[in-house]
Design a protein around this motif. Structure first.
Motif, PDB file in Angstrom:
ATOM      1  N   ILE A  44       0.863  -1.190   0.000  1.00 50.72           N
ATOM      2  CA  ILE A  44       0.000   0.000   0.000  1.00 50.72           C
ATOM      3  C   ILE A  44       0.889   1.226   0.000  1.00 50.72           C
ATOM      4  O   ILE A  44       1.660   1.444   0.951  1.00 50.72           O
ATOM      5  N   ILE A  45       0.794   2.036  -1.051  1.00 52.58           N
ATOM      6  CA  ILE A  45       1.621   3.232  -1.170  1.00 52.58           C
ATOM      7  C   ILE A  45       0.949   4.385  -0.421  1.00 52.58           C
ATOM      8  O   ILE A  45      -0.234   4.675  -0.627  1.00 52.58           O
ATOM      9  N   GLY A  46       1.713   5.060   0.447  1.00 54.28           N
ATOM     10  CA  GLY A  46       1.162   6.189   1.205  1.00 54.28           C
ATOM     11  C   GLY A  46       0.127   5.729   2.220  1.00 54.28           C
ATOM     12  O   GLY A  46       0.172   4.607   2.723  1.00 54.28           O
ATOM     13  N   GLN A  47      -0.808   6.627   2.523  1.00 53.87           N
ATOM     14  CA  GLN A  47      -1.914   6.327   3.445  1.00 53.87           C
ATOM     15  C   GLN A  47      -1.409   5.801   4.783  1.00 53.87           C
ATOM     16  O   GLN A  47      -2.058   4.958   5.424  1.00 53.87           O
ATOM     17  N   LYS A  48      -0.264   6.303   5.252  1.00 53.48           N
ATOM     18  CA  LYS A  48       0.308   5.791   6.498  1.00 53.48           C
ATOM     19  C   LYS A  48      -0.597   6.079   7.692  1.00 53.48           C
ATOM     20  O   LYS A  48      -0.749   5.231   8.580  1.00 53.48           O
ATOM     21  N   THR A  49      -1.207   7.257   7.708  1.00 55.94           N
ATOM     22  CA  THR A  49      -2.101   7.594   8.807  1.00 55.94           C
ATOM     23  C   THR A  49      -3.337   6.704   8.797  1.00 55.94           C
ATOM     24  O   THR A  49      -3.791   6.233   9.850  1.00 55.94           O
ATOM     25  N   ILE A  50      -3.879   6.451   7.594  1.00 53.87           N
ATOM     26  CA  ILE A  50      -5.049   5.577   7.470  1.00 53.87           C
ATOM     27  C   ILE A  50      -4.715   4.175   7.965  1.00 53.87           C
ATOM     28  O   ILE A  50      -5.497   3.562   8.712  1.00 53.87           O
ATOM     29  N   VAL A  51      -3.563   3.658   7.562  1.00 51.53           N
ATOM     30  CA  VAL A  51      -3.163   2.315   7.987  1.00 51.53           C
ATOM     31  C   VAL A  51      -3.032   2.259   9.503  1.00 51.53           C
ATOM     32  O   VAL A  51      -3.521   1.316  10.146  1.00 51.53           O
ATOM     33  N   GLU A  52      -2.392   3.255  10.087  1.00 54.09           N
ATOM     34  CA  GLU A  52      -2.212   3.274  11.546  1.00 54.09           C
ATOM     35  C   GLU A  52      -3.555   3.330  12.267  1.00 54.09           C
ATOM     36  O   GLU A  52      -3.779   2.616  13.253  1.00 54.09           O
ATOM     37  N   GLN A  53      -4.477   4.153  11.767  1.00 47.24           N
ATOM     38  CA  GLN A  53      -5.765   4.290  12.436  1.00 47.24           C
ATOM     39  C   GLN A  53      -6.639   3.048  12.252  1.00 47.24           C
ATOM     40  O   GLN A  53      -7.410   2.700  13.153  1.00 47.24           O
ATOM     41  N   VAL A  54      -6.528   2.374  11.120  1.00 43.58           N
ATOM     42  CA  VAL A  54      -7.246   1.106  10.946  1.00 43.58           C
ATOM     43  C   VAL A  54      -6.696   0.066  11.915  1.00 43.58           C
ATOM     44  O   VAL A  54      -7.452  -0.695  12.534  1.00 43.58           O
ATOM     45  N   LEU A  55      -5.379   0.041  12.105  1.00 40.43           N
ATOM     46  CA  LEU A  55      -4.781  -0.892  13.059  1.00 40.43           C
ATOM     47  C   LEU A  55      -5.233  -0.589  14.484  1.00 40.43           C
ATOM     48  O   LEU A  55      -5.453  -1.512  15.277  1.00 40.43           O
ATOM     49  N   ILE A  56      -5.373   0.687  14.817  1.00 36.81           N
ATOM     50  CA  ILE A  56      -5.868   1.052  16.141  1.00 36.81           C
ATOM     51  C   ILE A  56      -7.252   0.443  16.371  1.00 36.81           C
ATOM     52  O   ILE A  56      -7.550  -0.097  17.434  1.00 36.81           O
ATOM     53  N   CYS A  57      -8.095   0.505  15.344  1.00 36.36           N
ATOM     54  CA  CYS A  57      -9.438  -0.071  15.445  1.00 36.36           C
ATOM     55  C   CYS A  57      -9.388  -1.580  15.600  1.00 36.36           C
ATOM     56  O   CYS A  57     -10.121  -2.157  16.412  1.00 36.36           O
ATOM     57  N   ILE A  58      -8.536  -2.235  14.827  1.00 30.13           N
ATOM     58  CA  ILE A  58      -8.437  -3.693  14.902  1.00 30.13           C
ATOM     59  C   ILE A  58      -7.957  -4.125  16.282  1.00 30.13           C
ATOM     60  O   ILE A  58      -8.516  -5.037  16.899  1.00 30.13           O
ATOM     61  N   PHE A  59      -6.928  -3.448  16.799  1.00 32.59           N
ATOM     62  CA  PHE A  59      -6.381  -3.823  18.101  1.00 32.59           C
ATOM     63  C   PHE A  59      -7.353  -3.533  19.243  1.00 32.59           C
ATOM     64  O   PHE A  59      -7.280  -4.173  20.287  1.00 32.59           O
ATOM     65  N   SER A  60      -8.250  -2.574  19.049  1.00 27.85           N
ATOM     66  CA  SER A  60      -9.221  -2.251  20.102  1.00 27.85           C
ATOM     67  C   SER A  60     -10.560  -2.955  19.888  1.00 27.85           C
ATOM     68  O   SER A  60     -11.475  -2.802  20.692  1.00 27.85           O
ATOM     69  N   GLY A  61     -10.690  -3.718  18.809  1.00 25.05           N
ATOM     70  CA  GLY A  61     -11.907  -4.481  18.569  1.00 25.05           C
ATOM     71  C   GLY A  61     -13.047  -3.672  17.995  1.00 25.05           C
ATOM     72  O   GLY A  61     -14.210  -4.044  18.150  1.00 25.05           O
ATOM     73  N   LYS A  65      -4.522 -11.327  22.116  1.00 22.66           N
ATOM     74  CA  LYS A  65      -3.655 -11.053  23.267  1.00 22.66           C
ATOM     75  C   LYS A  65      -3.317  -9.571  23.355  1.00 22.66           C
ATOM     76  O   LYS A  65      -3.248  -8.998  24.445  1.00 22.66           O
ATOM     77  N   MET A  66      -3.107  -8.948  22.195  1.00 26.23           N
ATOM     78  CA  MET A  66      -2.796  -7.517  22.173  1.00 26.23           C
ATOM     79  C   MET A  66      -3.969  -6.700  22.698  1.00 26.23           C
ATOM     80  O   MET A  66      -3.790  -5.683  23.371  1.00 26.23           O
ATOM     81  N   ARG A  67      -5.198  -7.134  22.397  1.00 24.34           N
ATOM     82  CA  ARG A  67      -6.374  -6.444  22.922  1.00 24.34           C
ATOM     83  C   ARG A  67      -6.407  -6.516  24.447  1.00 24.34           C
ATOM     84  O   ARG A  67      -6.765  -5.543  25.118  1.00 24.34           O
ATOM     85  N   GLU A  68      -6.040  -7.670  24.996  1.00 26.85           N
ATOM     86  CA  GLU A  68      -6.026  -7.822  26.449  1.00 26.85           C
ATOM     87  C   GLU A  68      -4.981  -6.910  27.080  1.00 26.85           C
ATOM     88  O   GLU A  68      -5.211  -6.312  28.123  1.00 26.85           O
ATOM     89  N   VAL A  69      -3.819  -6.815  26.442  1.00 25.06           N
ATOM     90  CA  VAL A  69      -2.758  -5.935  26.946  1.00 25.06           C
ATOM     91  C   VAL A  69      -3.225  -4.484  26.944  1.00 25.06           C
ATOM     92  O   VAL A  69      -2.986  -3.734  27.891  1.00 25.06           O
ATOM     93  N   ALA A  70      -3.925  -4.078  25.877  1.00 28.98           N
ATOM     94  CA  ALA A  70      -4.357  -2.684  25.743  1.00 28.98           C
ATOM     95  C   ALA A  70      -5.313  -2.277  26.864  1.00 28.98           C
ATOM     96  O   ALA A  70      -5.322  -1.113  27.284  1.00 28.98           O
ATOM     97  N   ARG A  71      -6.114  -3.222  27.343  1.00 22.52           N
ATOM     98  CA  ARG A  71      -7.076  -2.898  28.392  1.00 22.52           C
ATOM     99  C   ARG A  71      -6.394  -2.552  29.717  1.00 22.52           C
ATOM    100  O   ARG A  71      -7.016  -1.959  30.601  1.00 22.52           O
ATOM    101  N   GLN A  72      -5.117  -2.918  29.861  1.00 21.64           N
ATOM    102  CA  GLN A  72      -4.414  -2.669  31.119  1.00 21.64           C
ATOM    103  C   GLN A  72      -3.673  -1.335  31.136  1.00 21.64           C
ATOM    104  O   GLN A  72      -3.092  -0.979  32.156  1.00 21.64           O
TER     105      GLN A  72
END
Length: 327
Positions: free
Chosen positions: A26-43, A216-223
């Motif tokens: 994926i060329i560019g869109q670094k902010t979009i990729v990061e924010q989509v990952l934030i959503c995935i990790f937080s469920g 597991k990453m979601r569980e870590v984030a809750r702490q």
């Protein structure tokens, strides 16, 4: 359970590995990729809004392959029915000739579901995703089925073509953790995109994590701890979106009809925890709250007639709220 150094390091290294692998396709869109990952990790779920051809579908496919997750795509059209999304009971005959109902799962039964052009389907079909997005279950008849974990819905819509579309109701908009606006690439990025997509080379994806690791990453984030002043700052930001609140800025009173729901506060807190971990920190900062405020609130603020007539955007209102609260 308290977060420790090894948890933080593993979270940070996994997130960086995903971003590095995604950036190869994926060329560019670094902010979009990061924010989509934030959503995935937080469920949470994401609503992507942008012009056709900006790589929204490719982004989801790439994320699914890189994270070792199942991926399904639903093309929403006016004739799409709820059963086409969630599945339906079908009659099955055995060798003895007796019949019984068997549930045939729909494409919603996947780890990552791309709801392409979701606003093209009728409200009845749109609503079939409500339970899946919020409860991560599907109920057909008297039976409730649990969706595979981790589960994540990414919906897209075209911001300029409104003919033959059905705007998403407020209740469904509220079930998206983030709304992301996909911008057109720069000249350099466009050059790289054309080179990558017209070379004829077969793209190979390297999985760098798994669904089990993401859980597991979601569980870590809750702490991740949040100091009381930082928590109050986030809550005051949500309260500032309500025009009836006496402490709201002038822009809210002048241009906002309805403010964000409590889900907006939950979205900010959960996303800010992920942002802190991705930055390699143990605790949430004021800057984390400001960073996630725009994607978490822009679809939860509804402008009045004056705001729409003057071309005010919800991002402008959020910026005014942040300025009003100060540092």
């Amino acid at each position: 359970m308290e977060i420790n150094g090894s948890d933080l390091q593993r979270f940070n290294s996994t997130a960086n590995a995903i971003k590095a692998e995604v950036s190869k396709h994926i060329i560019g869109q670094k902010t979009i990729v990061e924010q989509v990952l934030i959503c995935i990790f937080s469920g949470g779920n994401v609503l992507l809004e942008g012009m056709p051809g900006l790589g929204k579908t490719q982004l989801v496919k790439t994320l699914g392959s890189v994270m070792g997750l199942d991926f399904s795509r639903i093309q929403f059209t006016p004739d799409l029915m709820p059963a086409d999304v969630v599945g339906t009971n079908v009659i099955q005959r055995d060798a003895q000739g007796s019949s019984q109902f068997r549930f045939e799962k729909g494409p919603v039964f996947s780890n990552i579901v791309l709801a392409d052009e979701i606003n093209r389907a009728t409200p009845k079909t749109q609503s079939s995703l409500l339970e899946a997005m919020q409860e991560q279950t599907v109920t057909v008849g008297n039976t409730t089925y649990h969706l595979p974990q981790p589960y994540f819905v990414l919906a897209t819509q075209n911001p300029i073509e409104m003919e033959g579309t059905y705007p998403l109701p407020e209740a469904q908009m509220d079930r998206f953790l983030f709304k992301l606006n996909v911008a057109f690439p720069s000249l350099e990025e466009l050059h790289d995109i054309v080179n990558l997509t017209t070379s004829g080379m077969q793209q190979k994806y390297t999985p760098v994590t798994s669904g089990e690791e993401i859980l597991k990453m979601r569980e870590v984030a809750r702490q991740v701890p949040i100091a009381k002043p930082v928590m109050e700052y986030a809550l005051k930001m949500v309260m500032g979106t309500h025009p009836e609140n006496s402490s709201s800025p002038k822009a809210t009173g002048a241009y906002v009809r309805y403010g964000a729901s409590p889900r907006g506060a939950q979205a900010i807190i959960n996303a800010a925890r992920i942002k802190a971990l991705m930055e390699g920190r143990y605790n949430v900062s004021f800057e984390d709250i400001k960073y996630v405020a725009f994607p978490a609130l822009r679809h939860r603020i509804f402008l009045n007639f004056e705001g729409m007539a003057e071309g005010i955007s919800t991002d402008t209102v959020i910026g005014e709220i942040i300025e009003h609260l100060g540092d």
